[in-house]
Design an enzyme around this catalytic site. Structure first.
Site, PDB file in Angstrom:
ATOM      1  N   ASP A 258       0.851  -1.192   0.000  1.00 36.96           N
ATOM      2  CA  ASP A 258       0.000   0.000   0.000  1.00 36.96           C
ATOM      3  C   ASP A 258       0.889   1.246   0.000  1.00 36.96           C
ATOM      4  O   ASP A 258       1.889   1.317   0.723  1.00 36.96           O
ATOM      5  CB  ASP A 258      -0.908   0.012   1.238  1.00 36.96           C
ATOM      6  CG  ASP A 258      -1.901   1.149   1.180  1.00 36.96           C
ATOM      7  OD1 ASP A 258      -2.881   1.040   0.426  1.00 36.96           O
ATOM      8  OD2 ASP A 258      -1.681   2.155   1.888  1.00 36.96           O
ATOM      9  N   ASN A 266      -2.533  12.730  -3.567  1.00 39.50           N
ATOM     10  CA  ASN A 266      -3.440  13.111  -4.656  1.00 39.50           C
ATOM     11  C   ASN A 266      -4.035  14.495  -4.428  1.00 39.50           C
ATOM     12  O   ASN A 266      -4.128  15.321  -5.347  1.00 39.50           O
ATOM     13  CB  ASN A 266      -4.568  12.080  -4.783  1.00 39.50           C
ATOM     14  CG  ASN A 266      -4.356  11.151  -5.971  1.00 39.50           C
ATOM     15  OD1 ASN A 266      -3.563  11.425  -6.856  1.00 39.50           O
ATOM     16  ND2 ASN A 266      -5.075  10.045  -5.976  1.00 39.50           N
ATOM     17  N   ASP A 275      -1.318   9.742 -10.771  1.00 41.74           N
ATOM     18  CA  ASP A 275      -1.220   8.644 -11.748  1.00 41.74           C
ATOM     19  C   ASP A 275       0.229   8.396 -12.139  1.00 41.74           C
ATOM     20  O   ASP A 275       0.675   7.247 -12.257  1.00 41.74           O
ATOM     21  CB  ASP A 275      -2.047   8.965 -12.995  1.00 41.74           C
ATOM     22  CG  ASP A 275      -3.546   8.916 -12.727  1.00 41.74           C
ATOM     23  OD1 ASP A 275      -3.937   8.376 -11.676  1.00 41.74           O
ATOM     24  OD2 ASP A 275      -4.321   9.414 -13.570  1.00 41.74           O
ATOM     25  N   GLU A 302      -4.428   2.356  -4.817  1.00 43.74           N
ATOM     26  CA  GLU A 302      -2.991   2.529  -4.586  1.00 43.74           C
ATOM     27  C   GLU A 302      -2.362   1.270  -4.005  1.00 43.74           C
ATOM     28  O   GLU A 302      -1.268   1.313  -3.428  1.00 43.74           O
ATOM     29  CB  GLU A 302      -2.741   3.713  -3.636  1.00 43.74           C
ATOM     30  CG  GLU A 302      -3.209   3.522  -2.208  1.00 43.74           C
ATOM     31  CD  GLU A 302      -4.667   3.923  -2.013  1.00 43.74           C
ATOM     32  OE1 GLU A 302      -5.063   4.133  -0.842  1.00 43.74           O
ATOM     33  OE2 GLU A 302      -5.401   4.017  -3.003  1.00 43.74           O
TER      34      GLU A 302
END
Length: 391
Positions: A258, A266, A275, A302
């Site tokens: 993770d 983000n 991204d 993610e």
């Protein structure tokens, strides 16, 4: 006109013509060798008729048959067993027909008896066998037919014992036989070209279909953003590796990964940068695996997942630490992370031998890896936790 158009021989470009000739030779090399052997055998045994029919001329013709023509035909037959025969098959057949025709024409020229017509009739047999049953191209057959007709008629013309009417009749029969044999030869080559053309088209269709299938499979099994396998591909791979490990009774390890505080990343840098970050991490994870069977996929959002066949918990943890170092080397800035100024990962690992204790299904291995990942997050993130360390 429609008939002529439909009967027209297919013409290929230079590259395709080369492939056709190679395919034609490859497909007909065995039958070509057999026919050459049969022609040699018939020519050899036909010496009996020389002795039976020729009288005083027999000695010379038998000597000529077995001292000159038979050795030459034998050489061509033996040549058919060499590696050069495939590329020169047409020429070898042409020379064979020329030799046989020369012998018959010579006999027609020398013999002053009506038995000459028996040998002349053999020319017609040679023409039909050579142009109809032998795998030969039309252009070679046409050149041979001109030579055969010319030398055969020359033999008739120089035989002063034959009447003009007989010579004309023989010439007409030979010409008609050559025309019919050439038509059959043309049809054979045209059919061979059509079959090759359709075969190539079919192969192209198969290749196109195979590429489409690969493309569709990639769409179904590859993650669109990162380019590594997706969750579906992971499920299939895990099932295969689980069964393999169960048969061999070897450990199988799962690493759940993770990205630490990716939501904060983000929100601060924007989704496009997010991204880009996932793509860099995916590439680094993919570059980390080196053994045959090691597998990495995007698990969702993610999260990533790795499969390590034949790896116990300690080996898997060492590999997990290597993954952390590789991601740290990327030095992807993460100003909002409370863990570190760069992007970091948390890893949860589980390893087990299928069938041992309560590990009866692969889902139990994922469950324990998820528990280890939860513990890694609870302990402060940017670390590797193995499920065995929880007990």
């Amino acid at each position: 006109m429609k008939f002529l158009t439909r009967a027209r021989k297919l013409k290929f470009d230079a590259e395709k013509e080369k492939r056709f000739r190679e395919s034609f030779a490859e497909n007909n090399i065995a039958s070509a060798r057999l026919i050459l052997g049969q022609l040699l055998l018939v020519f050899f045994l036909a010496g009996y008729f020389d002795v039976l029919l020729l009288g005083e001329l027999a000695t010379f013709m038998v000597f000529l048959r077995y001292s000159t023509f038979t050795p030459l035909l034998l050489f061509l037959f033996l040549f058919s067993f060499t590696r050069w025969f495939k590329n020169s098959m047409q020429l070898v057949f042409s020379l064979t027909v020329v030799l046989v025709s020369c012998y018959v024409a010579l006999f027609t020229y020398l013999n002053e008896d009506i038995t000459a017509m028996l040998y002349f009739a053999g020319i017609i047999v040679v023409v039909f066998v050579s142009f109809v049953y032998v795998p030969i191209f039309f252009n070679y057959a046409f050149v041979m037919s001109v030579f055969v007709f010319a030398i055969s008629v020359s033999g008739l013309l120089y035989n002063e014992t034959l009447s003009v009417d007989l010579m004309e009749a023989c010439s007409f029969i030979l010409l008609a036989s050559i025309v019919m044999a050439l038509a059959a030869c043309y049809g054979n080559e045209r059919s061979a070209r059509l079959n090759f053309h359709y075969s190539e088209m079919l192969n192209l269709e198969k290749d196109s279909l195979a590429k489409k299938n690969v493309h569709l499979r990639n769409l179904a099994t590859l993650d669109g953003l990162t380019g590594i396998p997706n969750r579906r591909a992971f499920d299939e791979q895990l099932n295969e590796e689980w069964q393999r490990a169960e048969r061999s009774q070897i450990p199988l390890a799962i690493l759940l990964i993770d990205v630490d505080h990716f939501k904060l990343y983000n929100d601060f840098y924007g989704h496009q940068t997010g991204d880009d970050c996932l793509q860099k991490i995916a590439s680094a994870l993919d570059a980390s695996i080196g053994r045959a069977g090691d597998f990495v996929a995007r698990y969702g959002g993610e999260e990533f997942v790795m499969i390590l066949p034949n790896a116990d918990i300690n080996q898997a943890k060492e590999f997990g630490k290597k993954v952390l170092r590789n991601i740290e080397k990327l030095q992807i800035p993460h100003e909002k992370s409370p863990v570190a100024p760069v992007v970091t990962l948390s890893l949860g690992i589980a390893s087990a031998v299928p069938g041992v204790e309560d590990y009866t299904e692969a889902e139990f291995l994922i469950r324990d890896a998820d528990r280890a990942l939860y513990q890694a997050k609870s302990d402060g993130r940017n670390r590797v936790i193995g499920f065995a360390a929880l007990h």
